[in-house]
Design a protein around this motif. Sequence first.
Motif, mmCIF file in Angstrom:
data_model
loop_
_atom_site.group_PDB
_atom_site.id
_atom_site.type_symbol
_atom_site.label_atom_id
_atom_site.label_comp_id
_atom_site.label_asym_id
_atom_site.label_seq_id
_atom_site.Cartn_x
_atom_site.Cartn_y
_atom_site.Cartn_z
ATOM 1 N N SER A 95 0.840 -1.198 0.000
ATOM 2 C CA SER A 95 0.000 0.000 0.000
ATOM 3 C C SER A 95 0.875 1.248 0.000
ATOM 4 N N LEU A 96 0.787 2.032 -1.075
ATOM 5 C CA LEU A 96 1.522 3.292 -1.097
ATOM 6 C C LEU A 96 1.035 4.226 0.009
ATOM 7 N N PRO A 97 -0.283 4.355 0.269
ATOM 8 C CA PRO A 97 -0.717 5.209 1.378
ATOM 9 C C PRO A 97 -0.099 4.811 2.731
ATOM 10 N N GLU A 98 0.111 3.518 2.948
ATOM 11 C CA GLU A 98 0.766 3.074 4.184
ATOM 12 C C GLU A 98 2.199 3.604 4.259
ATOM 13 N N HIS A 99 2.891 3.619 3.134
ATOM 14 C CA HIS A 99 4.257 4.128 3.090
ATOM 15 C C HIS A 99 4.292 5.640 3.318
ATOM 16 N N LEU A 100 3.341 6.334 2.712
ATOM 17 C CA LEU A 100 3.256 7.787 2.923
ATOM 18 C C LEU A 100 2.974 8.107 4.391
ATOM 19 N N ALA A 101 2.080 7.367 5.005
ATOM 20 C CA ALA A 101 1.761 7.587 6.423
ATOM 21 C C ALA A 101 2.971 7.293 7.306
ATOM 22 N N ALA A 102 3.768 6.304 6.931
ATOM 23 C CA ALA A 102 4.934 5.927 7.736
ATOM 24 C C ALA A 102 5.991 7.023 7.789
ATOM 25 N N VAL A 103 6.101 7.815 6.711
ATOM 26 C CA VAL A 103 7.127 8.864 6.672
ATOM 27 C C VAL A 103 6.577 10.241 7.037
ATOM 28 N N ASP A 104 5.302 10.304 7.348
ATOM 29 C CA ASP A 104 4.687 11.580 7.713
ATOM 30 C C ASP A 104 5.358 12.145 8.960
ATOM 31 N N ASP A 105 5.678 13.416 8.914
ATOM 32 C CA ASP A 105 6.373 14.053 10.032
ATOM 33 C C ASP A 105 6.136 15.554 9.949
ATOM 34 N N PRO A 106 5.859 16.223 11.076
ATOM 35 C CA PRO A 106 5.626 17.666 11.031
ATOM 36 C C PRO A 106 6.845 18.480 10.587
ATOM 37 N N ALA A 107 8.034 17.894 10.658
ATOM 38 C CA ALA A 107 9.237 18.603 10.226
ATOM 39 C C ALA A 107 9.445 18.526 8.718
ATOM 40 N N ALA A 108 8.682 17.682 8.048
ATOM 41 C CA ALA A 108 8.870 17.482 6.612
ATOM 42 C C ALA A 108 8.217 18.591 5.810
ATOM 43 N N GLY A 109 8.996 19.144 4.891
ATOM 44 C CA GLY A 109 8.465 20.137 3.968
ATOM 45 C C GLY A 109 8.062 19.514 2.652
ATOM 46 N N ALA A 110 8.441 18.234 2.461
ATOM 47 C CA ALA A 110 8.128 17.546 1.208
ATOM 48 C C ALA A 110 8.139 16.048 1.420
ATOM 49 N N THR A 111 7.315 15.385 0.630
ATOM 50 C CA THR A 111 7.310 13.922 0.598
ATOM 51 C C THR A 111 7.251 13.504 -0.866
ATOM 52 N N ALA A 112 8.168 12.606 -1.238
ATOM 53 C CA ALA A 112 8.177 12.053 -2.590
ATOM 54 C C ALA A 112 7.892 10.563 -2.484
ATOM 55 N N SER A 113 7.174 10.043 -3.472
ATOM 56 C CA SER A 113 6.829 8.629 -3.418
ATOM 57 C C SER A 113 6.930 7.984 -4.791
ATOM 58 N N PHE A 114 6.943 6.654 -4.768
ATOM 59 C CA PHE A 114 7.017 5.873 -5.998
ATOM 60 C C PHE A 114 6.217 4.600 -5.806
ATOM 61 N N SER A 115 5.492 4.226 -6.836
ATOM 62 C CA SER A 115 4.740 2.980 -6.851
ATOM 63 C C SER A 115 5.060 2.258 -8.149
ATOM 64 N N GLY A 116 5.782 1.162 -8.059
ATOM 65 C CA GLY A 116 6.102 0.351 -9.232
ATOM 66 C C GLY A 116 5.018 -0.685 -9.420
ATOM 67 N N VAL A 117 4.289 -0.583 -10.519
ATOM 68 C CA VAL A 117 3.090 -1.383 -10.746
ATOM 69 C C VAL A 117 3.315 -2.369 -11.900
ATOM 70 N N VAL A 118 2.770 -3.559 -11.773
ATOM 71 C CA VAL A 118 2.850 -4.555 -12.842
ATOM 72 C C VAL A 118 2.025 -4.057 -14.032
ATOM 73 N N ARG A 119 2.680 -3.905 -15.179
ATOM 74 C CA ARG A 119 1.983 -3.436 -16.381
ATOM 75 C C ARG A 119 1.580 -4.619 -17.244
ATOM 76 N N ASP A 120 0.720 -4.361 -18.213
ATOM 77 C CA ASP A 120 0.149 -5.432 -19.034
ATOM 78 C C ASP A 120 0.934 -5.756 -20.300
ATOM 79 N N HIS A 121 2.144 -5.223 -20.412
ATOM 80 C CA HIS A 121 2.928 -5.477 -21.617
ATOM 81 C C HIS A 121 4.419 -5.361 -21.325
ATOM 82 N N ASP A 122 5.205 -6.002 -22.175
ATOM 83 C CA ASP A 122 6.656 -5.862 -22.127
ATOM 84 C C ASP A 122 7.224 -6.332 -23.459
ATOM 85 N N GLY A 123 8.002 -5.507 -24.079
ATOM 86 C CA GLY A 123 8.633 -5.875 -25.341
ATOM 87 C C GLY A 123 7.656 -6.263 -26.433
#
Length: 141
Positions: free
Chosen positions: A16-44
């Motif tokens: 869960s990406l939202p779980e990861h975002l919640a885990a790094v939430d902090d009042p001292a943070a001015g920014a949060t960056a995230s990434f979600s690598g998703v299985v796509r329906d094609h390759d080559g």
Amino acid sequence: MAGRVALCQVVDETLSLPEHLAAVDDPAAGATASFSGVVRDHDGGRSVAALEYHGHPTATTVVTKVATEIAARPGVIAVAVSHRIGLLTVGDVALAAAVSAAHRREAFAACTDLVDEVKRQLPVWKRQVFDDGTDEWVGSA
């Protein structure tokens, strides 16, 4: 002061990406960056039905080492990263990551490097299963 590793795992369960975002939430943070690598329906040019990831027993140790190195960077407040193993279907999250930092440049750079280093160092093997029933191991030449 070094940042913290808030979440770090290699698991055979839905990520869960939202779980990861919640885990790094902090009042001292001015920014949060995230990434979600998703299985796509094609390759080559072929239709992909599923991916199956197999991890080495050291996989969690490797991910923890990478996350700890990223968390030690100046300005980084917290890091969360997880990689999934097992059978995943199209749309499933294979890699989730989030980094909070004092400023956006630090957050973006740390998140990018976190994902790149996990993908580079993680001892995980990937089998692609195609719609026609054939399969191939990726990166196992």
